[in-house]
Design an enzyme around this catalytic site. Structure first.
Site, short mmCIF file in Angstrom:
data_model
loop_
_atom_site.label_atom_id
_atom_site.label_comp_id
_atom_site.label_asym_id
_atom_site.label_seq_id
_atom_site.Cartn_x
_atom_site.Cartn_y
_atom_site.Cartn_z
CG ASP A 432 -1.81 1.16 1.34
OD1 ASP A 432 -2.32 1.58 0.30
OD2 ASP A 432 -2.00 1.67 2.46
CG ASN A 841 -7.40 0.55 2.29
OD1 ASN A 841 -6.90 0.75 3.39
ND2 ASN A 841 -6.82 0.91 1.17
#
Length: 1100
Positions: A432, A841
């Site tokens: 990420d 997420n």
């Protein structure tokens, strides 16, 4: 009589076997008439209870040619006659021997107490002098002890899994037990998160997690809106502005929510976190009120309220919430090493069956051959390493403990203890961006005006220009018209008069201070009500209490910069904005329109009216790609944007356009009409706004840097040198992701970057893929929408091209897209993947990867709790993989193969023993010898291999290229497995044949010599395998040797204690051990000299 028994050599046996047979024949012949007859035979049977445990366990071929039923038809006298040696076996003694051995073992394990007569008192059982058995019937075949070995293996595995699962249960319980305030007719009540139901009215305080998907009904904020943090949902740290339903926000008090008759219609639960369609209907008004609901009226579960207190009605709960629907179900992960060992175990099972079939075939399938086959399967069952699972599981637990104890990576937690070896086999690392590579702290770095550029060292010049500009206007006009002069300068731009630098700086700073969606928030003072806050800040804008909230950290950085140079944003609501000048004067601007940033437009704008002069100005800022066609012609914008991007800065182009009142009124009417359109509303609104976006005056170019986490650049460099390909999957914007990829050196400065153009159809995707195919050594940047189209039509082709790239950046990725990319990588490449993230997420991606790493950071602990490994900083990944991943894989590979070797060597000895003695299915070692061999005699040294290391940690960090060898799986392969098989066959053959050649007059000496040599060989083989000695390894060696030597005193039923204390025993054992180990030590020495492994070149 024994002299007359023919001793034929084994059919098609080797010359050595024939020689051994002749020696046995001579030995047994010595028991007949002649010189040897005077020695009393050890094997004379006085009766059925003779010392059967002293029998030589040898049989001829003929003993197996009789069916078992033939034995039972023999007269009993034949059995009890005094017979010698082989004749006794031939006549069926082998059956009697086996039965008696079993009875003896049973008697040892279950010694029967002596039965006595008893006196029984009527009705007084307590008067019985002796303890009698319980009046119960037992028909079971086995006792508890029968299942202890297998049960221990299963218990270790089950316990480890149970502990991991219990930890997950505790983490879930912690979240589900959080308390929330529920609004009822009787007032507020406390309710657990897990007890919330659809239709409940839930109150969520500031900084509290939203427990379920809700429609936003009401807030304590005066503006009727609030900010929420969505980093746990979409990875963006931008604070999102949410608007309460106006019908419920206007209600006087909270309790009035129960006095109205209203309902919410919500669409069915779906994955998309960026859209929502629903309606709010109030039926008790005349006419009924219908209010359209969109994404701005929702509060999704997992988000955090950043301002005020909110009240919402629950519409989705549990597995129907957006966050859970975007999270994949957790699966049990199996490491590649475990799968490889499973394959080798299957090969060993086939070898077991094949060896048993060969033995029965060489017997000639005589008699009940299928029974003999089963016996051989049991005899050679040590080939299957049952203890392998226990050793590996204990090893994994040890690796986890070492990782958590490593002071170089403090705070690291191993949450899944089954896959530490995976850290040493990774080829793809998917990371990420927000909060993982970056700190989410933006810093303003550069302001460019076309002819002059300001950096961190020259910000004081900008401050001087702003002070001078406002002091001039204040001295010229004074009073309430202080802000009139700068707008006049802006209007005078119609004639091409060159502005002064001071004027241009002032215009640029004012544009940056006005064109944003930032709201200043003042912390409540003790005792001050929330609603009174705004009334107070109208009078006193104290800098200490002010914080900025915005939908993007870039926006906050820009407003903080304008504050640092003298122009401070002090207040904002839905209709107005106030700025404070360096002299302390407050300027008020009316917000006429706001055009928010979207991924399609890549720009945002505001139309403001200066209340002191009534002048209307349209300000806009955005990405250079979007703004270059909107601003007036210039010759510097494109070049300077490229320069800033190469510095890793996030650039924004700022422009303005002065509007007359008539122009604005015309625009407003067209804009409102477009917003009321039922068909193609978005397109019509965009068309109206674009009518304003023409020939705008270019004011400046800003550059903001997202601060990278400490050590990100060297860590990424190390991982790249280790042969790991890094993909960045982020929910952030394309421009932002590209900047971070360059500034973090994910994409090196010398590499080209191919930005995949947006595609919506199969044809466009085909053309773009062909364009990308022609580029070489080029990093790929692609958006989530284009990725979805490519995967729909050209999945295989896209993955093939992407896997060839040195780096890939996927932006605007949803959580499910991240997980899908991980799954596709595993599927198309067959390589091991690792996902690392810090937000909710990222959970799907972490769970989909072979190895998931979570970072505990500003985005909470959701990712770290769902991951297999939890760390505190991204830079710890380097040591986790290069040091601990390497050592875990190397150690487990050595441990697994050694445990297999331990079973193979004793099975080889059993096979040699059976072959020499006419393929008899009789065990070589029995009872405690077999148990001790797998446990106290060899367990500690073998398990001490988990402390071994081939290179020092600092060397592994210095030369990450060593990691590349691990991904090839050379430490555990069929090649290394075959080498260990050959070693086992060689050593097993030497040990058994050596003992048979050197044993003297009794079979019991064969057992003593061969078993002692076997234990010593195993200990020496561990020493041969070790690369770096640890003091515990030395302790384990001497502890095992000491246990064996001490136990010899108690093993008189297996060994002749008088014999094992002689010099003859010692030299024979030493000779066999040297012959079995010395050649291997020599080969290892030669190999290290002639073909040393890569790591030895660094350590020598």
């Amino acid at each position: 009589m024994a002299d007359q028994i023919p001793l034929y050599p084994v059919r098609s046996a080797a010359a050595a076997a024939a020689a051994a047979n002749r020696k046995r024949a001579a030995y047994y012949s010595a028991a007949g008439p002649g010189p040897g007859a005077e020695r009393p035979s050890r094997y004379q049977l006085e009766d059925e209870s003779a010392h059967l445990d002293e029998m030589p366990l040898m049989m001829s071929e003929e003993g197996f040619e009789n069916d078992e039923s033939d034995y039972h038809t023999l007269p009993r006298a034949r059995v009890t006659q005094r017979k010698r040696g082989l004749e006794w076996f031939v006549c069926g003694g082998w059956k009697f021997l086996c039965t008696s051995c079993c009875d003896w073992l049973i008697n040892i394990c279950q010694r029967k107490r002596e039965l006595k007569a008893r006196t029984v008192w009527l009705g007084y059982p307590e008067k019985c002098e002796e303890k009698h058995p319980r009046n119960s019937i037992k028909n079971q075949k086995y006792s508890v002890f029968t299942f202890i070995p297998g049960g221990f293996v299963l218990a270790v595995t089950i316990t480890r899994e149970a502990i991991d699962e219990f930890r997950r249960f505790q983490r879930d319980k912690e979240v589900n037990s959080q308390l929330y305030s529920k609004l009822t007719i009787r007032g507020k009540v406390q309710v657990k998160s897990s007890d919330i139901q659809v239709g409940d009215l839930i109150i969520v305080e500031k900084n509290q997690r939203v427990p379920s998907d809700m429609v936003f009904l009401r807030t304590s904020e005066k503006a009727g809106s609030c900010f929420i943090r969505t980093d746990q949902l979409d990875g963006e740290t931008d604070w999102k502005l949410k608007v309460a339903v106006s019908c419920t926000q206007r209600l006087p008090a909270l309790g009035d929510l129960f006095s109205i008759n209203a309902y919410v219609y919500a669409q069915k639960p779906q994955l998309d976190i960026h859209s929502f369609e629903g309606t709010f209907t109030r039926e008790d008004s005349d006419p009924p009120i219908h209010e359209s609901l969109s994404i701005e009226n929702t509060l999704w579960a997992g988000t955090v309220v950043a301002s005020g207190t909110v009240i919402g009605v629950v519409i989705y709960t549990g597995k129907e919430t957006r966050s859970v629907m975007n999270t994949s179900n957790p699966k049990s992960k199996a490491g590649l090493l475990d799968l490889e060992l499973n394959q080798l175990t299957k090969a060993l099972f086939l070898a077991l069956v094949a060896l048993s079939v060969v033995m029965v075939t060489l017997q000639g399938f005589v008699g009940p051959w299928y029974r003999n086959l089963l016996r051989f399967l049991l005899l050679f069952s040590y080939i299957i390493p049952i203890s392998l699972r226990v050793n590996l599981d204990m090893g994994k637990a040890a690796y986890g403990w070492m990782i958590m104890r490593d002071e170089s990576i403090p705070g690291t937690v191993v949450r899944t203890s089954t896959i530490p070896e995976e850290l040493g086999r990774l080829v793809y690392l998917l990371t990420d961006k927000t909060g993982t590579l970056t700190q989410n702290e933006m810093v303003f770095k550069r302001l460019h005006l076309g002819t002059v550029s300001y950096g961190p060292d020259t910000m004081d010049e900008i401050q001087n220009h702003v002070v001078d500009s406002y002091s001039q206007t204040h001295s010229q006009a004074g009073g309430n018209t202080t802000s009139s002069t700068p707008p006049r300068k802006a209007q005078s731009s119609a004639p091409k008069v060159r502005k002064s630098v001071s004027s241009r700086v002032h215009e640029a700073v004012k544009a940056v201070a006005l064109c944003h969606n930032v709201t200043p928030v003042y912390e409540s003072r003790a005792g001050a009500a929330t609603d009174a806050e705004f009334a107070e800040v109208d009078q006193d804008f104290s800098d200490e209490n002010r914080t900025y909230q915005a939908s993007s950290p870039d926006e906050v950085a820009l407003v903080q910069w304008t504050e640092s140079v003298g122009l401070t944003l002090v207040n904002r609501d839905l209709t107005s904005m106030q700025l404070r000048t360096p002299s302390g004067q407050v300027l008020t601007y009316c917000l006429l329109q706001t055009f928010p940033f979207t991924s399609e437009s890549k720009r945002m704008g505001v139309i403001v009216r200066d209340e002191s002069t009534a002048e209307i100005t349209f300000y806009m800022k955005g990405a250079d790609t979007a703004m270059s066609t909107i601003v007036q012609y210039n010759d510097w914008l494109e070049e300077e944007c490229g320069n800033m991007a190469r510095e890793g800065l996030r650039t924004l182009v700022v422009a303005k356009k002065a509007l007359t009142e008539e122009q604005y009124q015309d625009f407003e009417s067209r804009y409102n009409q477009a917003r009321l359109s039922l068909h193609d509303r978005a397109l019509k609104v965009a068309a109206v706004v674009e009518s304003l976006e023409r020939e705008m005056e270019l004011l400046c170019l800003t550059g903001v840097e997202d601060q990278l986490q400490a050590g990100v650049r060297p860590t990424l460099e190390m991982l790249r040198n280790a042969g790991i390909k890094i993909w960045m999957l982020t929910g952030d914007k394309l421009e932002t992701a590209t900047c971070i990829a360059k500034s973090s050196h994910l994409v090196s400065r010398t590499q080209d970057t191919h930005i995949f153009r947006p595609v919506t159809s199969r044809g466009e995707a085909h053309l773009e893929l062909n364009a990308f195919r022609r580029k070489h050594d080029c990093a790929l940047v692609i958006s989530g929408d284009s990725l979805e189209v490519c995967l729909k039509y050209y999945e295989h082709e896209f993955m093939e091209l992407a896997c060839q790239c040195p780096a890939v950046v996927c932006c605007r990725c949803s959580p499910t897209q991240k997980a899908r990319i991980v799954s596709l990588l595993r599927q198309h490449t067959g390589r091991r993947t690792c996902a690392i993230g810090d937000g909710g997420n990222d959970v799907s991606m972490i769970q989909a990867a072979d190895c998931g790493i979570g970072i505990e950071g500003k985005e909470g602990r959701q990712a770290s709790l769902a991951a297999d490994f939890s760390i505190t900083q991204f830079r710890h990944v380097g040591r986790l993989l290069v040091v601990h991943g390497r050592s875990s894989y190397k150690r487990s590979a050595a441990l697994g193969q050694f445990v297999m070797h331990r079973g193979l060597i004793i099975s080889t000895m059993q096979a040699v023993f059976s072959s020499v003695f006419y393929f008899a299915s009789v065990p070589l070692y029995q009872g405690f010898l077999m148990v001790g061999y797998a446990t106290v005699y060899t367990m500690f040294p073998v398990f001490s291999l988990v402390l071994d290391e081939d290179v020092r940690p600092d060397t592994a960090m210095l030369y990450p290229e060593l990691y590349k060898d691990l991904t090839k799986g050379r430490s555990l392969s069929f090649k290394t497995f075959l080498v260990w098989v050959l070693i086992s066959v060689y050593q097993g053959g030497i040990l058994m044949y050596g003992a048979l050649v050197l044993f003297e007059s009794e079979f019991v000496h064969v057992v003593a010599i061969s078993f002692t040599a076997l234990i010593l060989t195993e200990l020496l083989m561990v020493a041969l395998t070790v690369r770096t000695w640890h003091w515990l390894m030395v302790v384990a060696q001497f502890l095992s040797l000491g246990c064996y030597v001490a136990s010899l005193a108690f093993l008189n039923e297996y060994f002749d204690v008088a014999f094992i204390t002689t010099v003859t025993f010692v030299w024979k054992v030493s000779a066999i051990t040297v012959v079995s180990c010395l050649p291997l030590y020599t080969l290892k020495f030669l190999r290290r000299k002639l073909s040393p492994p890569s790591y030895s070149k660094l350590t020598s």
